[in-house]
Design a protein around this motif. Structure first.
Motif, PDB file in Angstrom:
ATOM      1  N   TRP A  63       0.860  -1.192   0.000  1.00  0.00           N
ATOM      2  CA  TRP A  63       0.000   0.000   0.000  1.00  0.00           C
ATOM      3  C   TRP A  63       0.889   1.232   0.000  1.00  0.00           C
ATOM      4  O   TRP A  63       1.931   1.267   0.650  1.00  0.00           O
ATOM      5  CB  TRP A  63      -0.895  -0.039   1.240  1.00  0.00           C
ATOM      6  CG  TRP A  63      -1.965   1.002   1.261  1.00  0.00           C
ATOM      7  CD1 TRP A  63      -3.170   0.946   0.643  1.00  0.00           C
ATOM      8  CD2 TRP A  63      -1.939   2.238   1.982  1.00  0.00           C
ATOM      9  NE1 TRP A  63      -3.898   2.071   0.921  1.00  0.00           N
ATOM     10  CE2 TRP A  63      -3.173   2.881   1.737  1.00  0.00           C
ATOM     11  CE3 TRP A  63      -0.993   2.868   2.802  1.00  0.00           C
ATOM     12  CZ2 TRP A  63      -3.479   4.123   2.282  1.00  0.00           C
ATOM     13  CZ3 TRP A  63      -1.296   4.090   3.337  1.00  0.00           C
ATOM     14  CH2 TRP A  63      -2.529   4.714   3.079  1.00  0.00           C
ATOM     15  N   TYR A  64       0.465   2.245  -0.737  1.00  0.00           N
ATOM     16  CA  TYR A  64       1.280   3.441  -0.853  1.00  0.00           C
ATOM     17  C   TYR A  64       0.370   4.658  -0.906  1.00  0.00           C
ATOM     18  O   TYR A  64      -0.789   4.558  -1.325  1.00  0.00           O
ATOM     19  CB  TYR A  64       2.120   3.374  -2.137  1.00  0.00           C
ATOM     20  CG  TYR A  64       3.143   4.465  -2.242  1.00  0.00           C
ATOM     21  CD1 TYR A  64       4.209   4.524  -1.352  1.00  0.00           C
ATOM     22  CD2 TYR A  64       3.035   5.451  -3.221  1.00  0.00           C
ATOM     23  CE1 TYR A  64       5.146   5.536  -1.434  1.00  0.00           C
ATOM     24  CE2 TYR A  64       3.971   6.461  -3.321  1.00  0.00           C
ATOM     25  CZ  TYR A  64       5.026   6.497  -2.429  1.00  0.00           C
ATOM     26  OH  TYR A  64       5.946   7.500  -2.519  1.00  0.00           O
ATOM     27  N   SER A  65       0.890   5.767  -0.457  1.00  0.00           N
ATOM     28  CA  SER A  65       0.085   6.972  -0.558  1.00  0.00           C
ATOM     29  C   SER A  65       0.979   8.189  -0.687  1.00  0.00           C
ATOM     30  O   SER A  65       2.079   8.250  -0.128  1.00  0.00           O
ATOM     31  CB  SER A  65      -0.855   7.074   0.635  1.00  0.00           C
ATOM     32  OG  SER A  65      -0.458   8.071   1.502  1.00  0.00           O
ATOM     33  N   TYR A  70      -4.291   7.309  -2.388  1.00  0.00           N
ATOM     34  CA  TYR A  70      -3.999   6.014  -1.774  1.00  0.00           C
ATOM     35  C   TYR A  70      -4.159   4.923  -2.809  1.00  0.00           C
ATOM     36  O   TYR A  70      -5.123   4.909  -3.565  1.00  0.00           O
ATOM     37  CB  TYR A  70      -4.978   5.757  -0.616  1.00  0.00           C
ATOM     38  CG  TYR A  70      -5.029   6.872   0.399  1.00  0.00           C
ATOM     39  CD1 TYR A  70      -3.849   7.374   0.942  1.00  0.00           C
ATOM     40  CD2 TYR A  70      -6.231   7.406   0.823  1.00  0.00           C
ATOM     41  CE1 TYR A  70      -3.876   8.396   1.892  1.00  0.00           C
ATOM     42  CE2 TYR A  70      -6.278   8.422   1.772  1.00  0.00           C
ATOM     43  CZ  TYR A  70      -5.094   8.914   2.293  1.00  0.00           C
ATOM     44  OH  TYR A  70      -5.128   9.908   3.224  1.00  0.00           O
ATOM     45  N   ARG A  71      -3.232   3.975  -2.828  1.00  0.00           N
ATOM     46  CA  ARG A  71      -3.329   2.904  -3.821  1.00  0.00           C
ATOM     47  C   ARG A  71      -2.357   1.772  -3.490  1.00  0.00           C
ATOM     48  O   ARG A  71      -1.475   1.933  -2.648  1.00  0.00           O
ATOM     49  CB  ARG A  71      -3.002   3.455  -5.211  1.00  0.00           C
ATOM     50  CG  ARG A  71      -1.574   4.024  -5.309  1.00  0.00           C
ATOM     51  CD  ARG A  71      -1.424   4.913  -6.533  1.00  0.00           C
ATOM     52  NE  ARG A  71      -0.072   5.460  -6.670  1.00  0.00           N
ATOM     53  CZ  ARG A  71       0.344   6.569  -6.070  1.00  0.00           C
ATOM     54  NH1 ARG A  71      -0.449   7.242  -5.246  1.00  0.00           N
ATOM     55  NH2 ARG A  71       1.580   7.012  -6.263  1.00  0.00           N
ATOM     56  N   TYR A  72      -2.535   0.650  -4.164  1.00  0.00           N
ATOM     57  CA  TYR A  72      -1.582  -0.456  -4.072  1.00  0.00           C
ATOM     58  C   TYR A  72      -0.604  -0.345  -5.226  1.00  0.00           C
ATOM     59  O   TYR A  72      -0.992  -0.015  -6.348  1.00  0.00           O
ATOM     60  CB  TYR A  72      -2.332  -1.791  -4.131  1.00  0.00           C
ATOM     61  CG  TYR A  72      -3.034  -2.095  -2.829  1.00  0.00           C
ATOM     62  CD1 TYR A  72      -2.330  -2.633  -1.756  1.00  0.00           C
ATOM     63  CD2 TYR A  72      -4.375  -1.800  -2.655  1.00  0.00           C
ATOM     64  CE1 TYR A  72      -2.951  -2.888  -0.541  1.00  0.00           C
ATOM     65  CE2 TYR A  72      -5.008  -2.064  -1.444  1.00  0.00           C
ATOM     66  CZ  TYR A  72      -4.285  -2.599  -0.396  1.00  0.00           C
ATOM     67  OH  TYR A  72      -4.905  -2.844   0.804  1.00  0.00           O
ATOM     68  N   CYS A 105      -1.393  -9.015  -0.099  1.00  0.00           N
ATOM     69  CA  CYS A 105      -0.621  -7.950   0.548  1.00  0.00           C
ATOM     70  C   CYS A 105      -0.539  -8.230   2.040  1.00  0.00           C
ATOM     71  O   CYS A 105      -1.546  -8.555   2.671  1.00  0.00           O
ATOM     72  CB  CYS A 105      -1.291  -6.591   0.323  1.00  0.00           C
ATOM     73  SG  CYS A 105      -0.542  -5.236   1.270  1.00  0.00           S
ATOM     74  N   LEU A 107       0.680  -5.872   4.805  1.00  0.00           N
ATOM     75  CA  LEU A 107       1.163  -4.536   5.131  1.00  0.00           C
ATOM     76  C   LEU A 107       1.764  -4.564   6.534  1.00  0.00           C
ATOM     77  O   LEU A 107       1.182  -5.149   7.445  1.00  0.00           O
ATOM     78  CB  LEU A 107      -0.027  -3.575   5.075  1.00  0.00           C
ATOM     79  CG  LEU A 107       0.276  -2.096   5.208  1.00  0.00           C
ATOM     80  CD1 LEU A 107       1.078  -1.613   4.016  1.00  0.00           C
ATOM     81  CD2 LEU A 107      -1.040  -1.319   5.298  1.00  0.00           C
ATOM     82  N   ASP A 122     -10.915   0.471   5.368  1.00  0.00           N
ATOM     83  CA  ASP A 122     -10.024  -0.197   4.422  1.00  0.00           C
ATOM     84  C   ASP A 122     -10.847  -0.439   3.172  1.00  0.00           C
ATOM     85  O   ASP A 122     -11.622  -1.399   3.122  1.00  0.00           O
ATOM     86  CB  ASP A 122      -9.530  -1.532   5.001  1.00  0.00           C
ATOM     87  CG  ASP A 122      -8.470  -1.341   6.070  1.00  0.00           C
ATOM     88  OD1 ASP A 122      -8.545  -0.367   6.822  1.00  0.00           O
ATOM     89  OD2 ASP A 122      -7.562  -2.181   6.128  1.00  0.00           O
ATOM     90  N   ASP A 124      -9.501   0.233  -0.288  1.00  0.00           N
ATOM     91  CA  ASP A 124      -8.730   0.337  -1.521  1.00  0.00           C
ATOM     92  C   ASP A 124      -8.622  -1.015  -2.232  1.00  0.00           C
ATOM     93  O   ASP A 124      -7.897  -1.145  -3.222  1.00  0.00           O
ATOM     94  CB  ASP A 124      -7.329   0.884  -1.220  1.00  0.00           C
ATOM     95  CG  ASP A 124      -7.383   2.291  -0.650  1.00  0.00           C
ATOM     96  OD1 ASP A 124      -8.214   3.083  -1.141  1.00  0.00           O
ATOM     97  OD2 ASP A 124      -6.635   2.600   0.292  1.00  0.00           O
ATOM     98  N   GLU A 125      -9.335  -2.025  -1.702  1.00  0.00           N
ATOM     99  CA  GLU A 125      -9.295  -3.355  -2.292  1.00  0.00           C
ATOM    100  C   GLU A 125     -10.519  -3.528  -3.206  1.00  0.00           C
ATOM    101  O   GLU A 125     -11.520  -2.842  -3.048  1.00  0.00           O
ATOM    102  CB  GLU A 125      -9.312  -4.427  -1.185  1.00  0.00           C
ATOM    103  CG  GLU A 125      -8.153  -4.306  -0.184  1.00  0.00           C
ATOM    104  CD  GLU A 125      -8.336  -3.180   0.830  1.00  0.00           C
ATOM    105  OE1 GLU A 125      -9.502  -2.882   1.155  1.00  0.00           O
ATOM    106  OE2 GLU A 125      -7.323  -2.595   1.272  1.00  0.00           O
ATOM    107  N   VAL A 202      -6.248  -8.090  -2.569  1.00  0.00           N
ATOM    108  CA  VAL A 202      -6.291  -6.743  -3.151  1.00  0.00           C
ATOM    109  C   VAL A 202      -7.139  -6.690  -4.423  1.00  0.00           C
ATOM    110  O   VAL A 202      -7.901  -5.752  -4.639  1.00  0.00           O
ATOM    111  CB  VAL A 202      -4.851  -6.262  -3.464  1.00  0.00           C
ATOM    112  CG1 VAL A 202      -4.852  -4.966  -4.253  1.00  0.00           C
ATOM    113  CG2 VAL A 202      -4.065  -6.114  -2.156  1.00  0.00           C
TER     114      VAL A 202
END
Ligand code: MD6
Ligand code: FE
Length: 203
Positions: A63-65, A70-72, A105, A107, A122, A124-125, A202
Protein backbone atom coordinates in the motif's frame (compact mmCIF):
# COMPACT_ATOMS: atom_id res chain seq x y z
CA UNK A 1 -6.61 -22.32 21.24
CA UNK A 2 -9.36 -23.14 18.72
CA UNK A 3 -10.95 -20.42 16.56
CA UNK A 4 -14.06 -20.67 18.77
CA UNK A 5 -12.18 -18.61 21.35
CA UNK A 6 -12.91 -15.44 19.36
CA UNK A 7 -14.40 -12.42 21.10
CA UNK A 8 -16.89 -10.44 19.00
CA UNK A 9 -16.17 -6.76 18.57
CA UNK A 10 -18.90 -5.13 16.48
CA UNK A 11 -18.89 -8.08 14.14
CA UNK A 12 -15.11 -8.37 14.05
CA UNK A 13 -13.54 -11.49 15.55
CA UNK A 14 -10.77 -10.85 18.08
CA UNK A 15 -8.49 -13.72 19.10
CA UNK A 16 -6.74 -12.45 22.23
CA UNK A 17 -3.27 -13.91 22.72
CA UNK A 18 -3.59 -16.18 19.68
CA UNK A 19 0.20 -16.16 19.24
CA UNK A 20 2.24 -17.26 22.24
CA UNK A 21 5.59 -15.67 23.00
CA UNK A 22 7.74 -18.10 20.93
CA UNK A 23 5.39 -17.65 17.96
CA UNK A 24 5.60 -13.86 18.33
CA UNK A 25 9.41 -14.02 18.43
CA UNK A 26 9.53 -16.21 15.33
CA UNK A 27 7.24 -13.78 13.53
CA UNK A 28 9.42 -10.81 14.50
CA UNK A 29 12.45 -12.62 13.04
CA UNK A 30 10.53 -13.10 9.76
CA UNK A 31 9.57 -9.43 9.75
CA UNK A 32 13.16 -8.30 10.27
CA UNK A 33 13.98 -10.06 7.00
CA UNK A 34 11.04 -8.33 5.30
CA UNK A 35 12.24 -4.92 6.52
CA UNK A 36 15.83 -5.67 5.45
CA UNK A 37 14.56 -6.41 1.90
CA UNK A 38 11.97 -3.61 1.83
CA UNK A 39 12.92 -0.77 4.19
CA UNK A 40 10.29 1.11 6.19
CA UNK A 41 9.13 4.43 4.70
CA UNK A 42 6.72 7.15 5.80
CA UNK A 43 3.82 7.50 3.35
CA UNK A 44 2.39 10.98 2.88
CA UNK A 45 -1.28 11.77 3.13
CA UNK A 46 -3.22 13.28 0.24
CA UNK A 47 -2.46 16.60 1.90
CA UNK A 48 1.29 16.09 1.77
CA UNK A 49 1.79 15.44 5.49
CA UNK A 50 3.98 12.45 6.44
CA UNK A 51 2.03 9.81 8.36
CA UNK A 52 3.30 9.09 11.89
CA UNK A 53 3.25 5.36 11.17
CA UNK A 54 6.08 3.95 9.05
CA UNK A 55 5.25 1.16 6.63
CA UNK A 56 6.47 -1.51 4.33
CA UNK A 57 4.89 -4.61 2.82
CA UNK A 58 5.30 -8.16 1.59
CA UNK A 59 3.42 -9.96 -1.15
CA UNK A 60 2.34 -9.06 -4.65
CA UNK A 61 1.24 -5.57 -3.60
CA UNK A 62 2.12 -2.96 -1.02
CA UNK A 63 0.00 0.00 0.00
CA UNK A 64 1.28 3.44 -0.85
CA UNK A 65 0.09 6.97 -0.56
CA UNK A 66 1.19 10.42 -1.65
CA UNK A 67 -0.43 13.52 -3.12
CA UNK A 68 -1.81 11.40 -5.95
CA UNK A 69 -3.85 9.42 -3.42
CA UNK A 70 -4.00 6.01 -1.77
CA UNK A 71 -3.33 2.90 -3.82
CA UNK A 72 -1.58 -0.46 -4.07
CA UNK A 73 1.68 -0.63 -5.98
CA UNK A 74 3.54 -3.72 -7.20
CA UNK A 75 7.03 -2.60 -6.09
CA UNK A 76 8.67 -0.88 -3.13
CA UNK A 77 8.84 2.94 -3.58
CA UNK A 78 12.65 2.49 -3.70
CA UNK A 79 12.18 0.50 -6.93
CA UNK A 80 12.76 -3.11 -5.82
CA UNK A 81 10.20 -5.88 -5.51
CA UNK A 82 8.16 -6.54 -2.35
CA UNK A 83 9.49 -9.67 -0.60
CA UNK A 84 7.21 -12.73 -0.38
CA UNK A 85 4.72 -13.03 2.50
CA UNK A 86 6.39 -15.20 5.18
CA UNK A 87 4.99 -18.77 5.42
CA UNK A 88 4.13 -18.31 9.09
CA UNK A 89 1.95 -15.32 8.19
CA UNK A 90 0.23 -17.24 5.39
CA UNK A 91 -0.49 -20.06 7.83
CA UNK A 92 -2.22 -17.61 10.19
CA UNK A 93 -4.39 -16.32 7.36
CA UNK A 94 -5.36 -19.84 6.30
CA UNK A 95 -6.19 -20.82 9.89
CA UNK A 96 -8.25 -17.80 10.90
CA UNK A 97 -9.47 -15.68 7.99
CA UNK A 98 -12.08 -18.06 6.59
CA UNK A 99 -11.22 -16.50 3.22
CA UNK A 100 -11.48 -18.34 -0.08
CA UNK A 101 -8.35 -16.68 -1.49
CA UNK A 102 -4.80 -16.18 -0.24
CA UNK A 103 -3.66 -12.67 0.73
CA UNK A 104 -1.94 -10.53 -1.89
CA UNK A 105 -0.62 -7.95 0.55
CA UNK A 106 0.87 -8.12 4.01
CA UNK A 107 1.16 -4.54 5.13
CA UNK A 108 3.58 -3.89 8.01
CA UNK A 109 2.89 -0.79 10.10
CA UNK A 110 5.50 0.37 12.60
CA UNK A 111 4.27 2.65 15.41
CA UNK A 112 6.87 4.56 17.42
CA UNK A 113 5.80 5.80 20.88
CA UNK A 114 3.92 8.82 19.48
CA UNK A 115 2.44 7.31 16.34
CA UNK A 116 -1.28 6.92 15.78
CA UNK A 117 -3.65 6.12 12.95
CA UNK A 118 -6.80 8.14 12.40
CA UNK A 119 -10.21 6.55 11.88
CA UNK A 120 -10.40 5.10 8.38
CA UNK A 121 -12.05 2.41 6.31
CA UNK A 122 -10.02 -0.20 4.42
CA UNK A 123 -11.54 0.29 1.00
CA UNK A 124 -8.73 0.34 -1.52
CA UNK A 125 -9.29 -3.36 -2.29
CA UNK A 126 -11.51 -4.66 -5.13
CA UNK A 127 -13.41 -7.42 -3.29
CA UNK A 128 -14.99 -6.56 0.06
CA UNK A 129 -16.21 -10.15 0.50
CA UNK A 130 -12.59 -10.96 1.40
CA UNK A 131 -11.69 -10.15 5.03
CA UNK A 132 -8.76 -8.22 6.46
CA UNK A 133 -6.74 -9.97 9.17
CA UNK A 134 -4.55 -8.00 11.56
CA UNK A 135 -1.80 -9.12 13.94
CA UNK A 136 -0.48 -6.99 16.81
CA UNK A 137 3.09 -7.28 18.11
CA UNK A 138 4.93 -5.28 20.76
CA UNK A 139 3.39 -2.53 22.85
CA UNK A 140 -0.36 -2.30 23.41
CA UNK A 141 -2.36 -0.19 20.96
CA UNK A 142 -5.71 1.43 21.71
CA UNK A 143 -7.95 0.33 18.82
CA UNK A 144 -11.15 2.25 18.19
CA UNK A 145 -13.96 0.88 16.05
CA UNK A 146 -16.92 2.84 14.82
CA UNK A 147 -19.50 2.43 12.12
CA UNK A 148 -19.76 2.00 8.39
CA UNK A 149 -20.85 5.62 8.05
CA UNK A 150 -18.75 8.45 9.47
CA UNK A 151 -19.52 9.44 13.05
CA UNK A 152 -21.71 7.73 15.62
CA UNK A 153 -20.67 5.92 18.77
CA UNK A 154 -17.37 4.05 18.88
CA UNK A 155 -15.90 1.33 21.09
CA UNK A 156 -12.28 0.97 22.12
CA UNK A 157 -10.20 -2.04 23.02
CA UNK A 158 -6.50 -2.48 23.74
CA UNK A 159 -4.83 -4.73 21.17
CA UNK A 160 -1.96 -6.59 22.81
CA UNK A 161 1.03 -8.48 21.49
CA UNK A 162 -0.08 -11.75 19.94
CA UNK A 163 -3.68 -10.68 19.36
CA UNK A 164 -5.23 -11.41 15.96
CA UNK A 165 -8.28 -9.55 14.66
CA UNK A 166 -10.39 -10.56 11.65
CA UNK A 167 -12.51 -7.88 10.03
CA UNK A 168 -14.88 -9.55 7.61
CA UNK A 169 -18.50 -9.85 6.57
CA UNK A 170 -20.65 -6.97 7.75
CA UNK A 171 -17.68 -5.59 9.74
CA UNK A 172 -15.41 -5.32 6.70
CA UNK A 173 -16.08 -1.62 6.11
CA UNK A 174 -16.32 -0.33 9.69
CA UNK A 175 -14.27 2.75 10.50
CA UNK A 176 -11.34 1.98 12.80
CA UNK A 177 -8.04 3.42 13.96
CA UNK A 178 -5.36 3.47 16.63
CA UNK A 179 -5.66 6.37 19.11
CA UNK A 180 -2.33 5.74 20.79
CA UNK A 181 0.07 3.09 21.87
CA UNK A 182 1.24 2.46 25.43
CA UNK A 183 5.05 2.48 25.23
CA UNK A 184 6.80 -0.04 27.46
CA UNK A 185 3.88 -2.45 27.91
CA UNK A 186 5.61 -5.28 26.02
CA UNK A 187 9.15 -6.71 26.12
CA UNK A 188 8.89 -8.33 22.68
CA UNK A 189 10.66 -5.62 20.69
CA UNK A 190 14.03 -4.07 21.60
CA UNK A 191 12.64 -0.53 21.66
CA UNK A 192 9.26 0.97 22.58
CA UNK A 193 6.81 0.62 19.73
CA UNK A 194 4.25 -1.56 18.05
CA UNK A 195 4.06 -3.56 14.84
CA UNK A 196 0.74 -4.22 13.16
CA UNK A 197 0.40 -6.55 10.19
CA UNK A 198 -2.68 -6.39 7.99
CA UNK A 199 -3.30 -9.06 5.40
CA UNK A 200 -5.65 -8.52 2.49
CA UNK A 201 -6.75 -9.76 -0.88
CA UNK A 202 -6.29 -6.74 -3.15
CA UNK A 203 -7.64 -7.64 -6.61
C1 MD6 B 1 -3.59 -1.18 13.64
N1 MD6 B 1 -5.23 -1.62 12.03
O1 MD6 B 1 -4.04 -2.08 14.34
C2 MD6 B 1 -4.38 -0.62 12.52
N2 MD6 B 1 -7.34 -2.46 9.32
O2 MD6 B 1 -2.50 -0.68 13.83
C3 MD6 B 1 -5.97 -1.45 10.94
O3 MD6 B 1 -5.99 -0.40 10.33
C4 MD6 B 1 -6.81 -2.56 10.52
O4 MD6 B 1 -6.53 -3.78 12.54
C5 MD6 B 1 -8.13 -3.43 8.88
C6 MD6 B 1 -8.41 -4.56 9.63
C7 MD6 B 1 -7.87 -4.69 10.86
C8 MD6 B 1 -7.05 -3.67 11.35
FE1 FE C 1 -7.30 -0.42 8.62
Amino acid sequence: MPPSSAVALRGMALYPGWLDRPAQEALVADLRAVIAAAPLFAPHTRWGKPMSVRMTAAGRFGWYSDRRGYRYIDHHPGGGPWPPIPDRVLALWRALSGASRDPECCLLNWYGPDARMGLHQDRDEADFTQPVLSVSLGDDGLFRVGNQERGGPTESVWLRSGDVLVMGGAARLLHHGIDRIAPGTSTLLPAPGRINLTLRVVT
